[in-house]
Enzyme design. Sequence first.
Site, short mmCIF file in Angstrom:
data_model
loop_
_atom_site.label_atom_id
_atom_site.label_comp_id
_atom_site.label_asym_id
_atom_site.label_seq_id
_atom_site.Cartn_x
_atom_site.Cartn_y
_atom_site.Cartn_z
N LYS A 103 -8.15 -39.32 -51.31
CA LYS A 103 -8.22 -37.85 -51.27
C LYS A 103 -8.02 -37.29 -52.67
CE LYS A 103 -6.66 -37.82 -46.49
NZ LYS A 103 -5.58 -37.45 -45.54
N LYS B 202 -10.80 -48.30 -39.45
CA LYS B 202 -10.15 -47.15 -38.84
C LYS B 202 -10.63 -46.97 -37.40
CE LYS B 202 -8.73 -44.32 -42.47
NZ LYS B 202 -8.83 -43.05 -43.22
N ARG C 43 -9.15 -25.72 -73.78
CA ARG C 43 -9.06 -25.56 -72.33
C ARG C 43 -9.44 -26.84 -71.58
NH1 ARG C 43 -5.84 -24.63 -69.42
NH2 ARG C 43 -5.42 -22.89 -70.82
N GLU D 258 -6.15 -49.94 -39.47
CA GLU D 258 -5.35 -48.82 -39.02
C GLU D 258 -4.96 -49.03 -37.56
OE1 GLU D 258 -6.17 -44.33 -39.81
OE2 GLU D 258 -7.11 -44.82 -37.89
N ASP E 48 -0.54 -45.32 -38.38
CA ASP E 48 -0.95 -43.93 -38.51
C ASP E 48 -0.17 -43.00 -37.58
OD1 ASP E 48 -2.51 -41.81 -39.52
OD2 ASP E 48 -3.87 -41.96 -37.82
#
Length: 302
Positions: free
Chosen positions: A150, A182, A115, A211, A232
Amino acid sequence: MTEPTLRALSAAGLDPAVVERIVRTALVEDLGPDGLDVTSAATIPADLVGTAEVVARAAGVVAGLPVAAAVFDLAAPADRPVELRPRVAEGDRVARGDVLASVTGPVRSLLTAERTALNLLCRMSGVATHTRAWADELAGSDATVLDTRKTTPGLRMLEKYAVRVGGGTNKRMGLYDVAMIKDNHKLAAGGVAAAYRRVRAAFPAVPVQVEVTTTAEAVEAVEAGADFLLCDNMTPEELSEVVLAVGGRAELEATGGLTLEVAAKYAATGVDYLSVGALTHSSPILDIALDLRVPAEPAVRS
Protein backbone atom coordinates in the site's frame (compact mmCIF):
# COMPACT_ATOMS: atom_id res chain seq x y z
CA MET A 1 24.54 12.25 -10.96
CA THR A 2 27.87 12.86 -9.24
CA GLU A 3 30.02 10.03 -7.96
CA PRO A 4 29.41 10.88 -4.27
CA THR A 5 25.64 10.72 -4.83
CA LEU A 6 25.88 7.44 -6.75
CA ARG A 7 27.98 5.93 -3.97
CA ALA A 8 25.57 7.14 -1.28
CA LEU A 9 22.55 5.70 -3.10
CA SER A 10 24.23 2.35 -3.66
CA ALA A 11 25.40 2.20 -0.04
CA ALA A 12 21.80 2.76 1.05
CA GLY A 13 20.61 -0.15 -1.08
CA LEU A 14 18.84 2.13 -3.57
CA ASP A 15 19.11 1.53 -7.31
CA PRO A 16 20.54 4.77 -8.76
CA ALA A 17 18.80 4.17 -12.09
CA VAL A 18 15.39 3.88 -10.41
CA VAL A 19 16.06 6.95 -8.26
CA GLU A 20 17.04 8.93 -11.34
CA ARG A 21 13.83 7.94 -13.11
CA ILE A 22 11.73 8.99 -10.10
CA VAL A 23 13.58 12.29 -9.74
CA ARG A 24 13.43 13.20 -13.41
CA THR A 25 9.69 12.53 -13.47
CA ALA A 26 9.21 14.72 -10.40
CA LEU A 27 11.32 17.53 -11.86
CA VAL A 28 9.26 17.54 -15.05
CA GLU A 29 6.14 18.10 -12.92
CA ASP A 30 7.70 21.31 -11.61
CA LEU A 31 9.68 22.50 -14.62
CA GLY A 32 7.54 21.41 -17.53
CA PRO A 33 8.85 20.12 -20.85
CA ASP A 34 11.28 23.05 -21.24
CA GLY A 35 12.90 22.49 -17.82
CA LEU A 36 12.32 26.09 -16.76
CA ASP A 37 11.90 27.73 -13.35
CA VAL A 38 10.60 31.09 -14.59
CA THR A 39 10.86 32.86 -11.22
CA SER A 40 14.46 31.88 -10.53
CA ALA A 41 15.51 32.52 -14.13
CA ALA A 42 14.06 36.04 -13.94
CA THR A 43 15.31 37.07 -10.51
CA ILE A 44 18.62 35.30 -9.85
CA PRO A 45 21.86 35.95 -11.76
CA ALA A 46 23.12 32.81 -13.47
CA ASP A 47 26.54 33.07 -11.82
CA LEU A 48 25.32 33.64 -8.27
CA VAL A 49 26.57 30.90 -5.96
CA GLY A 50 25.22 30.34 -2.47
CA THR A 51 24.64 27.89 0.35
CA ALA A 52 21.36 26.67 1.79
CA GLU A 53 20.68 24.62 4.89
CA VAL A 54 18.21 21.77 5.07
CA VAL A 55 16.49 22.30 8.41
CA ALA A 56 14.03 20.18 10.41
CA ARG A 57 10.87 22.06 11.33
CA ALA A 58 9.72 19.21 13.57
CA ALA A 59 11.22 16.32 15.52
CA GLY A 60 11.50 12.99 13.73
CA VAL A 61 13.69 10.46 11.95
CA VAL A 62 15.65 11.39 8.82
CA ALA A 63 15.48 9.32 5.63
CA GLY A 64 16.25 10.30 2.05
CA LEU A 65 19.26 12.61 2.09
CA PRO A 66 20.94 10.67 -0.77
CA VAL A 67 17.73 11.03 -2.78
CA ALA A 68 17.64 14.78 -2.10
CA ALA A 69 21.26 14.95 -3.28
CA ALA A 70 20.18 13.25 -6.52
CA VAL A 71 17.54 15.94 -7.07
CA PHE A 72 20.08 18.73 -6.70
CA ASP A 73 22.50 16.89 -8.99
CA LEU A 74 19.96 16.45 -11.75
CA ALA A 75 18.59 20.00 -11.50
CA ALA A 76 22.03 21.63 -11.79
CA PRO A 77 24.04 22.26 -14.97
CA ALA A 78 26.66 19.56 -15.52
CA ASP A 79 29.46 22.13 -15.44
CA ARG A 80 28.20 23.82 -12.25
CA PRO A 81 27.30 21.01 -9.85
CA VAL A 82 25.65 21.30 -6.45
CA GLU A 83 27.26 19.73 -3.40
CA LEU A 84 25.09 18.36 -0.56
CA ARG A 85 26.96 17.76 2.69
CA PRO A 86 24.96 15.75 5.27
CA ARG A 87 25.16 16.88 8.88
CA VAL A 88 23.26 13.82 10.19
CA ALA A 89 23.06 10.16 9.18
CA GLU A 90 20.12 8.29 7.74
CA GLY A 91 17.97 7.02 10.60
CA ASP A 92 19.08 9.69 13.08
CA ARG A 93 16.50 11.23 15.36
CA VAL A 94 16.46 15.00 14.98
CA ALA A 95 14.81 17.88 16.81
CA ARG A 96 13.09 20.97 15.48
CA GLY A 97 15.74 23.41 14.25
CA ASP A 98 18.44 20.81 13.59
CA VAL A 99 20.42 21.28 10.37
CA LEU A 100 20.26 18.05 8.38
CA ALA A 101 22.54 19.08 5.51
CA SER A 102 24.06 22.04 3.73
CA VAL A 103 23.82 22.50 -0.02
CA THR A 104 26.19 24.70 -2.02
CA GLY A 105 25.99 25.61 -5.69
CA PRO A 106 24.31 27.97 -8.16
CA VAL A 107 21.42 29.65 -6.35
CA ARG A 108 19.17 29.13 -9.36
CA SER A 109 19.76 25.39 -9.08
CA LEU A 110 19.21 25.35 -5.33
CA LEU A 111 15.83 27.03 -5.63
CA THR A 112 14.82 25.12 -8.75
CA ALA A 113 15.42 21.80 -6.99
CA GLU A 114 14.11 22.91 -3.59
CA ARG A 115 10.50 21.71 -3.70
CA THR A 116 11.19 18.42 -5.45
CA ALA A 117 14.02 17.59 -3.04
CA LEU A 118 11.89 18.50 -0.03
CA ASN A 119 8.83 16.63 -1.30
CA LEU A 120 10.81 13.40 -1.41
CA LEU A 121 12.83 14.04 1.75
CA CYS A 122 9.77 15.04 3.80
CA ARG A 123 7.81 12.03 2.57
CA MET A 124 10.57 9.52 3.25
CA SER A 125 11.39 11.01 6.64
CA GLY A 126 7.70 10.91 7.56
CA VAL A 127 7.55 7.19 6.77
CA ALA A 128 10.73 6.57 8.75
CA THR A 129 9.40 8.55 11.71
CA HIS A 130 6.11 6.64 11.77
CA THR A 131 7.92 3.33 11.44
CA ARG A 132 10.24 4.18 14.32
CA ALA A 133 7.20 4.71 16.55
CA TRP A 134 6.11 1.13 15.78
CA ALA A 135 9.63 -0.24 16.25
CA ASP A 136 9.84 1.49 19.62
CA GLU A 137 6.47 0.09 20.65
CA LEU A 138 7.58 -3.46 19.77
CA ALA A 139 11.00 -3.14 21.42
CA GLY A 140 11.57 -5.96 23.88
CA SER A 141 9.26 -8.36 22.05
CA ASP A 142 10.14 -10.87 19.34
CA ALA A 143 7.82 -9.20 16.82
CA THR A 144 8.87 -6.92 13.96
CA VAL A 145 6.77 -4.38 12.06
CA LEU A 146 6.31 -5.08 8.34
CA ASP A 147 5.24 -2.84 5.49
CA THR A 148 2.85 -3.74 2.65
CA ARG A 149 2.25 -2.92 -1.03
CA LYS A 150 0.00 0.00 0.00
CA THR A 151 2.54 2.51 -1.26
CA THR A 152 2.40 5.71 -3.31
CA PRO A 153 2.47 4.71 -7.00
CA GLY A 154 5.98 5.25 -8.35
CA LEU A 155 7.57 5.68 -4.92
CA ARG A 156 7.52 2.11 -3.60
CA MET A 157 11.29 1.65 -3.55
CA LEU A 158 11.80 4.93 -1.68
CA GLU A 159 9.02 4.33 0.82
CA LYS A 160 10.14 0.80 1.57
CA TYR A 161 13.68 2.09 2.04
CA ALA A 162 12.31 4.61 4.54
CA VAL A 163 10.61 1.76 6.43
CA ARG A 164 13.98 0.03 6.76
CA VAL A 165 15.60 3.25 7.96
CA GLY A 166 12.87 3.59 10.58
CA GLY A 167 13.52 0.11 11.97
CA GLY A 168 10.88 -1.89 10.09
CA THR A 169 11.13 -4.80 7.67
CA ASN A 170 10.11 -4.99 4.04
CA LYS A 171 7.67 -7.63 2.92
CA ARG A 172 7.40 -8.36 -0.79
CA MET A 173 8.26 -5.67 -3.29
CA GLY A 174 5.52 -6.68 -5.70
CA LEU A 175 3.46 -9.46 -7.18
CA TYR A 176 6.55 -11.03 -8.73
CA ASP A 177 8.88 -11.90 -5.84
CA VAL A 178 6.53 -13.59 -3.34
CA ALA A 179 3.30 -15.52 -3.92
CA MET A 180 0.57 -14.50 -1.48
CA ILE A 181 -2.49 -16.71 -1.45
CA LYS A 182 -5.47 -14.65 -0.29
CA ASP A 183 -9.17 -15.37 0.06
CA ASN A 184 -9.98 -14.78 -3.62
CA HIS A 185 -7.17 -17.11 -4.71
CA LYS A 186 -8.42 -19.82 -2.34
CA LEU A 187 -11.96 -19.40 -3.65
CA ALA A 188 -10.87 -19.64 -7.28
CA ALA A 189 -8.55 -22.59 -6.67
CA GLY A 190 -10.89 -24.61 -4.47
CA GLY A 191 -9.32 -24.19 -1.05
CA VAL A 192 -6.12 -23.47 0.83
CA ALA A 193 -4.32 -26.72 0.07
CA ALA A 194 -5.26 -26.69 -3.63
CA ALA A 195 -4.10 -23.10 -4.07
CA TYR A 196 -0.80 -23.79 -2.30
CA ARG A 197 -0.10 -26.87 -4.46
CA ARG A 198 -0.79 -24.95 -7.66
CA VAL A 199 1.55 -22.09 -6.76
CA ARG A 200 4.30 -24.44 -5.65
CA ALA A 201 4.01 -26.46 -8.86
CA ALA A 202 4.03 -23.38 -11.11
CA PHE A 203 6.77 -21.44 -9.29
CA PRO A 204 8.84 -23.84 -7.18
CA ALA A 205 11.49 -21.26 -6.27
CA VAL A 206 9.15 -18.45 -5.20
CA PRO A 207 8.33 -18.06 -1.48
CA VAL A 208 4.65 -18.74 -0.73
CA GLN A 209 2.59 -16.99 1.93
CA VAL A 210 -0.97 -17.93 2.83
CA GLU A 211 -3.64 -15.70 4.33
CA VAL A 212 -5.77 -17.44 6.95
CA THR A 213 -8.73 -16.29 9.02
CA THR A 214 -9.24 -19.24 11.36
CA THR A 215 -7.14 -21.73 13.32
CA ALA A 216 -8.46 -24.54 11.09
CA GLU A 217 -7.24 -22.74 7.97
CA ALA A 218 -3.86 -22.14 9.58
CA VAL A 219 -3.43 -25.83 10.35
CA GLU A 220 -4.56 -26.79 6.84
CA ALA A 221 -2.08 -24.38 5.27
CA VAL A 222 0.83 -25.62 7.39
CA GLU A 223 0.00 -29.24 6.67
CA ALA A 224 -0.04 -28.41 2.95
CA GLY A 225 3.52 -27.11 3.30
CA ALA A 226 3.14 -23.35 3.91
CA ASP A 227 5.81 -21.84 6.14
CA PHE A 228 4.48 -18.27 6.35
CA LEU A 229 0.91 -17.40 7.37
CA LEU A 230 -0.91 -14.07 7.34
CA CYS A 231 -3.42 -14.12 10.19
CA ASP A 232 -6.02 -11.65 8.97
CA ASN A 233 -8.24 -9.61 11.29
CA MET A 234 -7.83 -11.91 14.29
CA THR A 235 -8.13 -10.86 17.91
CA PRO A 236 -5.15 -11.39 20.21
CA GLU A 237 -6.97 -14.36 21.72
CA GLU A 238 -7.50 -15.94 18.30
CA LEU A 239 -3.87 -15.32 17.38
CA SER A 240 -2.68 -16.99 20.56
CA GLU A 241 -4.71 -20.04 19.56
CA VAL A 242 -3.12 -20.08 16.09
CA VAL A 243 0.38 -19.74 17.57
CA LEU A 244 -0.29 -22.77 19.77
CA ALA A 245 -1.82 -24.83 16.94
CA VAL A 246 0.98 -24.06 14.45
CA GLY A 247 3.64 -24.86 17.02
CA GLY A 248 6.52 -23.12 15.30
CA ARG A 249 6.02 -24.82 11.93
CA ALA A 250 5.51 -21.47 10.16
CA GLU A 251 6.24 -17.80 10.62
CA LEU A 252 3.13 -15.86 11.61
CA GLU A 253 2.07 -12.35 10.68
CA ALA A 254 -0.76 -10.43 12.30
CA THR A 255 -2.50 -8.16 9.80
CA GLY A 256 -5.61 -6.06 9.47
CA GLY A 257 -6.46 -2.81 11.23
CA LEU A 258 -3.58 -2.79 13.69
CA THR A 259 -2.83 0.38 15.67
CA LEU A 260 -0.02 1.48 17.95
CA GLU A 261 -2.38 1.28 20.92
CA VAL A 262 -2.77 -2.48 20.55
CA ALA A 263 0.67 -3.30 19.11
CA ALA A 264 2.16 -4.65 22.34
CA LYS A 265 -0.88 -6.84 22.96
CA TYR A 266 -0.57 -8.44 19.51
CA ALA A 267 3.19 -8.85 19.87
CA ALA A 268 2.62 -10.69 23.16
CA THR A 269 0.72 -13.46 21.35
CA GLY A 270 3.98 -14.82 19.94
CA VAL A 271 3.53 -13.78 16.30
CA ASP A 272 6.67 -12.92 14.36
CA TYR A 273 5.40 -9.86 12.50
CA LEU A 274 2.81 -7.10 12.62
CA SER A 275 1.88 -5.94 9.13
CA VAL A 276 0.97 -2.24 8.96
CA GLY A 277 -0.17 -0.70 5.69
CA ALA A 278 -0.40 2.69 7.38
CA LEU A 279 3.41 2.95 7.43
CA THR A 280 3.27 3.92 3.79
CA HIS A 281 -0.33 4.88 3.04
CA SER A 282 -1.01 7.14 6.02
CA SER A 283 2.27 8.51 7.36
CA PRO A 284 2.31 12.32 7.66
CA ILE A 285 5.35 14.06 6.26
CA LEU A 286 8.16 15.28 8.47
CA ASP A 287 8.26 19.06 8.01
CA ILE A 288 11.66 20.04 6.56
CA ALA A 289 12.66 23.32 4.94
CA LEU A 290 15.47 24.80 2.86
CA ASP A 291 16.88 28.08 4.20
CA LEU A 292 19.09 30.07 1.83
CA ARG A 293 22.07 31.71 3.52
CA VAL A 294 24.28 34.63 2.43
CA PRO A 295 25.73 33.84 -1.00
CA ALA A 296 29.22 32.38 -0.89
CA GLU A 297 30.36 34.87 -3.55
CA PRO A 298 28.89 38.09 -4.93
CA ALA A 299 26.66 38.09 -7.94
CA VAL A 300 28.37 38.35 -11.30
CA ARG A 301 26.34 40.00 -14.00
CA SER A 302 27.29 39.96 -17.64
